[in-house]
Design a protein around this motif. Structure first.
Motif: not given
Length: 301
Positions: A1-29
């Motif tokens: 299985x070969x992942x087009x990684x940037x394609x997937x993390x861009x999709x994750x970024x726009x698909x997961x709310x930016x309210x998903x954050x680290x303990x210090x408040x940094x977005x980790x969506x």
């Protein structure tokens, strides 16, 4: 299985709310989303090997030399000594190094090559593969690699990676009217505004597919444009002839490379993390307990 990684993390970024954050408040969506994508892909498809293919150079100079407009609209800052900076959302850019650290700690192979895009890494690994290959991407350019005879298909996400089109020869023929090995020639004729490829004036996707089907390939289409006895309309003939300089180089830009020099690496899907201590620190620092907790049991199976 070969992942087009940037394609997937861009999709994750726009698909997961930016309210998903680290303990210090940094977005980790994007980080959490990508980890969940990998967990779902492994669970659903059980690959023996998994490679996160990487854009060491998202806009290679050799492609820009051939077509200067290639991805030009996505340049945030020109870098004379190296790859130009790509325009990336402000809250996504800081997440990419975290993704790198998480993949490395897990032991998931992350492979790129200087001067090449992830597409070229995917093309090369597909060419080398001795068994079936699943390519996971939201980029249609990789449809050119589909090959039923070799078991090469594309998993093209519609919403999340749990809802993918399984792109094989039949789907490409049905949707685009061409064979997978003709897809790149069709794409060169059609052009692609998202990649800064102008295409041939007056020729859209449907017409490009019709021309490639009728004349076999791009060379056949260009020969027909020079043949006064061919059935091409004057407008199509003129457009193809006037686009000669573009069509001389477009196939090289559109076709993925299949002979990229790659570093030595192990593609084997890890059963346990390569560096448990580093992974634990990342989980605590970035609040990734839920996502990593879902992934690890899937890897252990």
């Amino acid at each position: 299985m070969l992942l087009d990684t940037a394609s997937l993390y861009f999709r994750a970024y726009f698909g997961v709310p930016d309210s998903v954050r680290a303990p210090d408040g940094t977005p980790v969506n994007a980080v959490r989303g990508l980890i969940d994508f990998i967990a779902r892909l492994v669970q659903d498809h059980r690959p023996d090997d998994l490679v996160a293919c990487w854009d060491d150079d998202w806009r290679p100079q050799w492609r820009v030399d051939l077509i200067p407009s290639y991805k030009a609209h996505r340049v945030a800052e020109e870098t004379p000594a190296g790859p130009d900076m790509e325009e990336v959302p402000d809250t996504l850019a800081p997440q990419v190094p975290v993704i790198v650290e998480v993949l490395d700690a897990l032991g998931i192979a992350r492979v790129g090559a200087p001067g090449f895009e992830a597409d070229d890494v995917i093309g090369t690994l597909t060419e080398r593969a001795e068994g079936p290959v699943d390519i996971v991407t939201g980029d249609r350019d990789l449809f050119q690699l589909v090959d039923d005879a070799r078991g090469v298909r594309v998993l093209y996400p519609r919403k999340g990676v749990g809802d993918c089109d399984l792109v094989d020869d039949a789907l490409i023929r049905t949707k685009y009217g061409v064979r997978p090995d003709q897809y790149a020639d069709m794409a060169a004729l059609r052009g692609d505004t998202s990649d800064g490829l102008p295409g041939v004036k007056g020729i859209g996707e449907k017409t490009a597919a019709q021309l490639i089907t009728e004349y076999g390939d791009l060379a056949g289409v260009r020969a027909a444009a020079l043949d006064r006895t061919s059935r091409l309309t004057p407008a199509k003939r003129r457009g193809i002839v006037e686009a000669a300089a573009y069509l001389d180089v477009a196939p090289t830009v559109v076709r993925v490379a299949r002979d990229v020099p790659l570093p030595e690496f192990s593609a084997a899907l890890p059963k346990t993390p390569r560096d448990p201590a580093a992974l634990a620190a990342l989980v605590e620092r970035w609040g990734l307990g839920g996502a990593v907790g879902r992934l690890l049991p899937v890897l252990e199976r």
